[in-house]
Scaffold this motif. Structure first.
Motif, PDB file in Angstrom:
ATOM      1  N   THR A 212       0.806  -1.216   0.000  1.00 37.89           N
ATOM      2  CA  THR A 212       0.000   0.000   0.000  1.00 37.89           C
ATOM      3  C   THR A 212       0.838   1.263   0.000  1.00 37.89           C
ATOM      4  O   THR A 212       0.289   2.356  -0.056  1.00 37.89           O
ATOM      5  CB  THR A 212      -0.941   0.027   1.221  1.00 37.89           C
ATOM      6  OG1 THR A 212      -0.158   0.107   2.422  1.00 37.89           O
ATOM      7  CG2 THR A 212      -1.810  -1.206   1.265  1.00 37.89           C
ATOM      8  N   ARG A 213       2.154   1.146   0.105  1.00 42.50           N
ATOM      9  CA  ARG A 213       3.000   2.333   0.130  1.00 42.50           C
ATOM     10  C   ARG A 213       4.222   2.129  -0.743  1.00 42.50           C
ATOM     11  O   ARG A 213       4.572   1.003  -1.090  1.00 42.50           O
ATOM     12  CB  ARG A 213       3.416   2.665   1.575  1.00 42.50           C
ATOM     13  CG  ARG A 213       2.279   3.258   2.370  1.00 42.50           C
ATOM     14  CD  ARG A 213       2.677   3.620   3.778  1.00 42.50           C
ATOM     15  NE  ARG A 213       2.894   2.457   4.603  1.00 42.50           N
ATOM     16  CZ  ARG A 213       2.942   2.507   5.926  1.00 42.50           C
ATOM     17  NH1 ARG A 213       2.822   3.647   6.556  1.00 42.50           N
ATOM     18  NH2 ARG A 213       3.124   1.410   6.629  1.00 42.50           N
ATOM     19  N   ASN A 214       4.857   3.231  -1.109  1.00 43.66           N
ATOM     20  CA  ASN A 214       6.076   3.144  -1.902  1.00 43.66           C
ATOM     21  C   ASN A 214       7.221   3.795  -1.153  1.00 43.66           C
ATOM     22  O   ASN A 214       7.021   4.690  -0.326  1.00 43.66           O
ATOM     23  CB  ASN A 214       5.889   3.773  -3.288  1.00 43.66           C
ATOM     24  CG  ASN A 214       5.811   5.282  -3.225  1.00 43.66           C
ATOM     25  OD1 ASN A 214       6.827   5.968  -3.104  1.00 43.66           O
ATOM     26  ND2 ASN A 214       4.594   5.819  -3.324  1.00 43.66           N
ATOM     27  N   SER A 215       8.395   3.319  -1.442  1.00 43.23           N
ATOM     28  CA  SER A 215       9.585   3.801  -0.754  1.00 43.23           C
ATOM     29  C   SER A 215      10.729   3.828  -1.745  1.00 43.23           C
ATOM     30  O   SER A 215      10.759   3.037  -2.693  1.00 43.23           O
ATOM     31  CB  SER A 215       9.911   2.879   0.430  1.00 43.23           C
ATOM     32  OG  SER A 215      11.049   3.324   1.120  1.00 43.23           O
ATOM     33  N   GLY A 216      11.661   4.745  -1.550  1.00 41.84           N
ATOM     34  CA  GLY A 216      12.778   4.860  -2.476  1.00 41.84           C
ATOM     35  C   GLY A 216      14.093   5.116  -1.777  1.00 41.84           C
ATOM     36  O   GLY A 216      14.136   5.533  -0.619  1.00 41.84           O
ATOM     37  N   ARG A 217      15.150   4.843  -2.487  1.00 40.45           N
ATOM     38  CA  ARG A 217      16.498   5.133  -2.009  1.00 40.45           C
ATOM     39  C   ARG A 217      17.034   6.313  -2.798  1.00 40.45           C
ATOM     40  O   ARG A 217      16.969   6.329  -4.031  1.00 40.45           O
ATOM     41  CB  ARG A 217      17.403   3.921  -2.185  1.00 40.45           C
ATOM     42  CG  ARG A 217      18.788   4.126  -1.575  1.00 40.45           C
ATOM     43  CD  ARG A 217      19.676   2.903  -1.714  1.00 40.45           C
ATOM     44  NE  ARG A 217      20.826   3.018  -0.839  1.00 40.45           N
ATOM     45  CZ  ARG A 217      21.164   2.121   0.072  1.00 40.45           C
ATOM     46  NH1 ARG A 217      20.423   1.041   0.231  1.00 40.45           N
ATOM     47  NH2 ARG A 217      22.239   2.299   0.815  1.00 40.45           N
ATOM     48  N   VAL A 218      17.539   7.305  -2.090  1.00 38.02           N
ATOM     49  CA  VAL A 218      18.056   8.519  -2.724  1.00 38.02           C
ATOM     50  C   VAL A 218      19.540   8.607  -2.439  1.00 38.02           C
ATOM     51  O   VAL A 218      19.974   8.581  -1.277  1.00 38.02           O
ATOM     52  CB  VAL A 218      17.344   9.778  -2.192  1.00 38.02           C
ATOM     53  CG1 VAL A 218      17.888  11.021  -2.883  1.00 38.02           C
ATOM     54  CG2 VAL A 218      15.841   9.668  -2.413  1.00 38.02           C
ATOM     55  N   THR A 219      20.329   8.700  -3.488  1.00 38.96           N
ATOM     56  CA  THR A 219      21.776   8.830  -3.350  1.00 38.96           C
ATOM     57  C   THR A 219      22.250  10.070  -4.093  1.00 38.96           C
ATOM     58  O   THR A 219      21.684  10.450  -5.121  1.00 38.96           O
ATOM     59  CB  THR A 219      22.510   7.591  -3.905  1.00 38.96           C
ATOM     60  OG1 THR A 219      22.134   7.395  -5.282  1.00 38.96           O
ATOM     61  CG2 THR A 219      22.143   6.347  -3.111  1.00 38.96           C
ATOM     62  N   ALA A 220      23.269  10.679  -3.554  1.00 36.64           N
ATOM     63  CA  ALA A 220      23.878  11.858  -4.182  1.00 36.64           C
ATOM     64  C   ALA A 220      25.392  11.674  -4.188  1.00 36.64           C
ATOM     65  O   ALA A 220      25.994  11.450  -3.133  1.00 36.64           O
ATOM     66  CB  ALA A 220      23.503  13.128  -3.427  1.00 36.64           C
ATOM     67  N   HIS A 221      25.982  11.747  -5.369  1.00 38.19           N
ATOM     68  CA  HIS A 221      27.428  11.591  -5.512  1.00 38.19           C
ATOM     69  C   HIS A 221      27.978  12.809  -6.252  1.00 38.19           C
ATOM     70  O   HIS A 221      27.999  12.860  -7.479  1.00 38.19           O
ATOM     71  CB  HIS A 221      27.776  10.309  -6.281  1.00 38.19           C
ATOM     72  CG  HIS A 221      27.352   9.054  -5.590  1.00 38.19           C
ATOM     73  ND1 HIS A 221      27.910   8.608  -4.412  1.00 38.19           N
ATOM     74  CD2 HIS A 221      26.399   8.147  -5.910  1.00 38.19           C
ATOM     75  CE1 HIS A 221      27.339   7.487  -4.035  1.00 38.19           C
ATOM     76  NE2 HIS A 221      26.413   7.187  -4.932  1.00 38.19           N
ATOM     77  N   GLY A 222      28.360  13.811  -5.499  1.00 33.18           N
ATOM     78  CA  GLY A 222      28.949  14.996  -6.102  1.00 33.18           C
ATOM     79  C   GLY A 222      27.996  15.829  -6.920  1.00 33.18           C
ATOM     80  O   GLY A 222      28.402  16.464  -7.901  1.00 33.18           O
ATOM     81  N   ALA A 223      26.721  15.860  -6.550  1.00 30.40           N
ATOM     82  CA  ALA A 223      25.756  16.689  -7.269  1.00 30.40           C
ATOM     83  C   ALA A 223      26.033  18.158  -6.994  1.00 30.40           C
ATOM     84  O   ALA A 223      26.191  18.575  -5.838  1.00 30.40           O
ATOM     85  CB  ALA A 223      24.345  16.343  -6.828  1.00 30.40           C
TER      86      ALA A 223
END
Length: 360
Positions: free
Chosen positions: A187-198
């Motif tokens: 019933t829900r969504n989830s995500g992984r957020v990564t930042a590499h030198g943005a």
């Protein structure tokens, strides 16, 4: 939540129950419908097309979403994003985003990691560093609510001076990656957020008003309280469904609700839900009033309500008998949702340790 606004909350609860009941756990309540109902802008100031309400009113909607096992980006876009923006220093970009949330044209998400090992994150999951190319963003956050559907990301980060800030970025910006994470709770969504030198522009770094460390902790408390509200609604749904089922399901020529063992089990469920409600209401009141000690009420609510929700859903599955284990019965939907609630933004044990820290 309070006597003065009980009628308002009852009306809000009735409208939310009707709208979310039509959607159900297998059909999402669209963001447009949520925005048109005014829920997205409950805490947005009236000058920015919002309602100027408090977290106490948001808690009513969250509870009904848990009751209906609703699938929507409400937690990420309305609860956390609006809460975070209200903690920032006023500026045109912030006000424009708040107005966009209230009107339904913007769907941002705050990138708070849901899999924290502690009760709340002690520091932001991202960091900014200066380089010849400008400000660079690094970091990683897993199980971020509603990150996959978000049109904007608000990433908590440590500035080069060590103060927590929010970085406003697009999900498709260079150096930032958003990937979906599968969940047992459908019933829900989830995500992984990564930042590499943005590369981050200076104007995209948003400063908190007042004490930035306290503001970041308050944001974590809002996330934990929101999950506690969801768990309470799910528990109430399972209690109501089980009592109704026990009144019509017959065995040996009589309703199973007439058996003493079933009565005791339902009574235990009722007690857990009643205690959870008191704790969740106390947490909502403390957050709405801006109480500096609200973290205690939040941890009490999160630890008890989420653990109780798993127990209540498990008992509901047992008392439904074979029907409780069928896909069509729907009890499994709430059990899986309750299990995710128990883990998100600090386990019950982590929040109990946090409460115990007052005595050290």
């Amino acid at each position: 939540m309070t006597r003065d606004f009980s009628d308002v909350h009852d009306d809000l609860r009735a409208v939310a129950r009707d709208l979310l009941g039509e959607a159900g756990p297998d059909r999402a309540a669209g963001w447009k419908a949520i925005a048109e109902s005014g829920w997205a802008g409950l805490e947005v100031p009236e000058a920015l097309d919002g309602s100027g309400a408090t977290f106490a009113e948001v808690a009513v909607v969250l509870e009904e979403m848990g009751r209906a096992a609703a699938c929507s980006p409400y937690v990420g876009a309305a609860v956390l994003a609006v809460g975070a923006l209200n903690l920032l220093e006023p500026e045109p970009g912030r006000d424009e985003l708040l107005r966009g949330i209230a009107t339904g044209t913007a769907v941002p998400a705050v990138v708070l990691a849901g899999d924290t090992s502690s009760a709340v994150a002690t520091e932001p999951p991202f960091r900014l560093e200066r380089s010849p190319r400008g400000l660079l963003l690094h970091g990683d956050a897993a199980f971020v609510p509603d990150a996959v559907e978000a049109g904007r990301l608000l990433l908590p980060a440590l500035a080069p001076d060590g103060a927590p800030v929010l970085v406003d970025a697009g999900p498709d910006a260079d150096g930032i990656r958003v990937t979906s994470q599968p969940l047992l709770d459908a019933t829900r969504n989830s995500g992984r957020v990564t930042a590499h030198g943005a590369v981050v522009a200076e104007e995209a770094v948003l400063r908190f008003a007042g004490d930035p460390d306290a503001a970041f902790r308050r944001l974590g408390d809002r996330a934990a309280a929101a999950i506690a509200c969801d768990a309470l609604g799910s528990s109430e749904a399972m209690l109501d469904a089980t009592v109704a089922y026990a009144g019509v399901r017959e065995q040996f020529g009589r309703p199973i609700g007439s058996f003493q063992a079933v009565k005791h089990a339902c009574a235990d469920m009722f007690v857990k839900v009643a205690v959870a409600r008191r704790l969740v209401e106390a947490a909502a009141r403390a957050l709405s009033a801006g109480d500096p000690g609200s973290w205690v009420a939040v941890s009490m609510a999160k630890s008890y309500a989420c653990e109780a929700a798993v127990d209540v859903a498990g008992k509901a599955m047992q008392l439904h008998g074979g029907m409780g284990y069928t896909w069509e019965g729907g009890v499994h939907v709430h059990l899986k949702r309750a299990m995710l609630d128990r883990s998100l933004f600090g386990s019950p044990a982590a929040h109990r340790r946090r409460i115990a820290s007052r005595y050290r």
